[in-house]
Design a protein around this motif. Sequence first.
Motif: not given
Length: 103
Positions: A1-7, A33-34, A38-39, A46-48
């Motif tokens: 599963q691909a990972r995405r970072f939202l910063i 950020l909250i 994406k839940v 997702y990582e934040y």
Amino acid sequence: QARRFLIECKGKSYAKSAKSVNETVWLYALGQLITRMKVAEAKYAYEYGLGLPKVSADKALKRIPWQAAKLLCLFIFSVDDDGKVTKYSPKDFKTFQIQKSNN
């Protein structure tokens, strides 16, 4: 599963009355950020992150419970005055908080 970072990033204020702003800017960043989290999206994990000046990052590391950081997959990127970035994982929150409570 691909990972995405939202910063979410916030800069340091250099105004004369900026001390309290610099110490609480992490709270504004966390709120922003909250609202973007994406839940339930199966396509990505997702990582934040919070990208913050060191003074703000230190406050956030102390105040955000490590259990919440772990649950939210929340990282902190602390930027010092020389531009050096230190990445703190949820596991690091716990270590940081234990060290601070022992001092």
